[in-house]
Design a protein around this motif. Structure first.
Motif, short mmCIF file in Angstrom:
data_model
loop_
_atom_site.label_atom_id
_atom_site.label_comp_id
_atom_site.label_asym_id
_atom_site.label_seq_id
_atom_site.Cartn_x
_atom_site.Cartn_y
_atom_site.Cartn_z
N PHE A 147 63.01 47.61 4.27
CA PHE A 147 62.20 48.36 3.31
C PHE A 147 63.07 49.40 2.60
N THR A 148 63.12 49.33 1.27
CA THR A 148 63.88 50.30 0.48
C THR A 148 63.11 50.56 -0.80
N TYR A 149 63.05 51.81 -1.19
CA TYR A 149 62.41 52.15 -2.46
C TYR A 149 63.36 53.03 -3.27
N ILE A 150 63.70 52.57 -4.49
CA ILE A 150 64.66 53.27 -5.35
C ILE A 150 63.92 53.98 -6.48
N GLY A 303 53.51 52.45 3.91
CA GLY A 303 54.13 53.56 4.63
C GLY A 303 55.58 53.32 4.97
N TYR A 304 55.96 52.06 5.18
CA TYR A 304 57.36 51.74 5.50
C TYR A 304 58.26 52.01 4.28
N PHE A 305 57.75 51.72 3.09
CA PHE A 305 58.53 52.03 1.89
C PHE A 305 58.66 53.53 1.70
N ALA A 306 57.58 54.26 2.03
CA ALA A 306 57.62 55.73 1.90
C ALA A 306 58.62 56.36 2.85
N GLU A 307 58.98 55.66 3.91
CA GLU A 307 59.96 56.16 4.86
C GLU A 307 61.39 55.96 4.38
N ASN A 308 61.56 55.17 3.32
CA ASN A 308 62.92 54.80 2.88
C ASN A 308 63.06 54.92 1.37
N ILE A 309 62.78 56.11 0.84
CA ILE A 309 62.89 56.35 -0.61
C ILE A 309 64.26 56.93 -0.90
N TYR A 310 64.90 56.42 -1.94
CA TYR A 310 66.23 56.90 -2.33
C TYR A 310 66.19 57.34 -3.80
N LEU A 311 66.67 58.54 -4.05
CA LEU A 311 66.64 59.15 -5.37
C LEU A 311 68.04 59.13 -5.97
N SER A 312 68.14 58.67 -7.22
CA SER A 312 69.44 58.57 -7.87
C SER A 312 69.30 58.86 -9.36
N SER A 334 49.43 59.40 2.78
CA SER A 334 48.60 59.34 3.97
C SER A 334 49.21 60.22 5.06
N ILE A 335 48.37 60.85 5.85
CA ILE A 335 48.83 61.80 6.86
C ILE A 335 49.71 61.14 7.92
N ASP A 336 49.54 59.83 8.12
CA ASP A 336 50.32 59.15 9.16
C ASP A 336 51.62 58.54 8.63
N TRP A 337 51.94 58.78 7.35
CA TRP A 337 53.21 58.30 6.80
C TRP A 337 54.31 59.30 7.12
N ASN A 338 55.46 58.77 7.51
CA ASN A 338 56.65 59.60 7.74
C ASN A 338 57.53 59.55 6.49
N VAL A 339 57.15 60.34 5.47
CA VAL A 339 57.84 60.29 4.17
C VAL A 339 59.27 60.79 4.31
N ASN A 340 60.21 60.00 3.82
CA ASN A 340 61.62 60.39 3.85
C ASN A 340 62.26 60.07 2.50
N LEU A 341 62.80 61.10 1.86
CA LEU A 341 63.45 60.95 0.56
C LEU A 341 64.91 61.35 0.69
N THR A 342 65.81 60.44 0.35
CA THR A 342 67.25 60.69 0.44
C THR A 342 67.85 60.72 -0.96
N HIS A 343 68.63 61.76 -1.25
CA HIS A 343 69.28 61.87 -2.56
C HIS A 343 70.65 61.20 -2.50
N LEU A 344 70.84 60.17 -3.32
CA LEU A 344 72.16 59.57 -3.48
C LEU A 344 72.96 60.46 -4.43
N ASP A 345 73.62 61.46 -3.87
CA ASP A 345 74.17 62.54 -4.69
C ASP A 345 75.54 62.23 -5.28
N ASP A 346 75.84 60.95 -5.44
CA ASP A 346 77.05 60.52 -6.13
C ASP A 346 76.64 60.03 -7.52
N ILE A 347 77.13 60.69 -8.57
CA ILE A 347 76.74 60.32 -9.93
C ILE A 347 77.18 58.90 -10.27
#
Length: 386
Positions: A147-150, A303-312, A334-347
């Motif tokens: 699961f990956t969300y970009i 919820g699985y996608f919300a756990e693996n969000i990547y920002l670029s 949703s309250i039971d989602w483990n939201v995780n957002l990771t910044h791909l901080d390489d331009i």
């Protein structure tokens, strides 16, 4: 024969962004702005990279892309000719990250240019956000993620792309027609109306935006704050002494240089990304679009996608952009989602991901040779483009 199949150094990446080009392989890299300039005084067209920054002359800038789509191949080829050499590409491949929704006619023209003009032996057009996925794999040291969300907010647009087991879920793919170029134009017009005429100074306006603008974590409360609460000064360049512009909080007594004063514009410009209706665009911001995209996916998987969000993307480097986006997604999840957002901080994340893809076992199967294209034609191979 030593060619791209046996030698990774003959596998090149051409990340032809609508603002900046990144070209190279594992051992070399070339980077430059993807635009040309027209000198108003002499009528001369400028393709030289360094001369594009000579803001002492009034220039009109032209880009080969319109809204993220390559449309002016003549100007684009003139830019590419500065670093692409057909004689050196004979036994090479080029991987070309593409933005979603690129018209077939454009991709077909790319095949023609790469094979007939630049003489490459293999060409691999592939989704840019999937190259971000490969960058994620390399950073996390895993062979695959289920699961990956970009969320990719760049120069021309913002893309939201769910990826399941390495494959894009096109039903959930979304585009917001707002990117860095629109924000720069808004700031440029704002300054030109109130202070100095910067209509012919796109690069200077972009620089001011990058240095001074930020995303507000509580926009409506910040807008109620008194005038000059967010005030900063930008000292304009002095072309006679070749001094670049710079930002300051306070001015020294007797300061004579020309200056811009930015106050709430510093946050109202990036706010357009989150609330396009601020300028009358009937589109949703990234948070609403994210949940609209997830609604196309089975509710047990969302919820699985919300756990693996990547920002670029370049816009993700605005101060507090990450925090604002994370807070909004978390508050609406949703309250039971483990939201995780990771910044791909390489331009250069798309470029780096493309290099990792070029080393992968999938690369050769995703590439099209010149002989294959000439034999089958674009209509018979486009269905295999990833």
């Amino acid at each position: 024969m030593d060619n791209w199949r046996q030698n990774n150094q003959r596998r090149f990446v051409l990340d032809n962004g609508s603002y900046q080009i990144r070209y190279g392989n594992d051992v070399q890299k070339h980077k430059q702005l993807n635009l040309v300039a027209h000198l108003k005084k002499t009528g001369q067209m400028i393709y030289d990279f360094d001369s594009l920054f000579d803001e002492s002359q009034v220039m009109t800038y032209y880009k080969p892309h319109v809204r993220g789509v390559l449309v002016d191949f003549d100007k684009q080829i003139n830019i590419w000719d500065k670093f692409l050499n057909p004689k050196l590409l004979k036994d090479c491949s080029i991987t070309y990250p593409l933005q979603p929704f690129t018209p077939d006619q454009v991709v077909n023209k790319l095949f023609d240019v790469m094979f007939e003009y630049y003489n490459v032996d293999a060409f691999c057009p592939i989704n840019a956000q999937k190259m971000l996925y490969y960058n994620v794999l390399a950073k996390e040291g895993v062979p695959r993620k289920q699961f990956t969300y970009i969320i990719d907010s760049s120069h021309s647009a913002t893309y939201l792309v769910p990826i399941f087991d390495g494959e894009i879920m096109y039903s959930g793919l979304r585009r917001i027609d707002i990117g860095g170029r629109l924000l720069t134009n808004q700031l440029k017009d704002n300054i030109s109306f109130k202070q100095f005429d910067l209509k012919n100074y796109f690069l200077l306006s972009s620089k001011i935006k990058e240095i001074l603008c930020f995303v507000s974590l509580n926009y409506f409360q910040d807008m109620k704050k008194p005038k000059n609460h967010f005030r900063k000064y930008y000292i304009l360049p002095d072309f006679e002494i070749r001094r670049e512009g710079y930002a300051v909080d306070l001015l020294n007594v007797g300061f004579l240089d020309e200056k811009l004063i930015l106050d709430k514009e510093r946050m109202t410009i990036p706010e357009i990304l989150f609330r396009p209706t601020e300028i009358g665009l009937a589109q949703k911001g990234p948070t609403e679009t994210f949940f609209d995209s997830l609604s196309t996916i089975h509710k047990d998987l969302q919820g699985y996608f919300a756990e693996n969000i990547y920002l670029s993307g370049g816009n993700s480097f605005f101060s507090s952009f990450y925090d604002r986006l994370y807070n909004e997604i978390r508050q609406n999840s949703s309250i039971d989602w483990n939201v995780n957002l990771t910044h791909l901080d390489d331009i250069d994340s798309v470029f780096q991901g493309s290099l990792h893809f070029n080393r992968s076992s999938e690369f050769q199967n995703a590439s099209f040779t010149k002989a294959e294209y000439q034999e089958k034609g674009f209509d018979n191979i486009k269905q295999y483009i990833i």
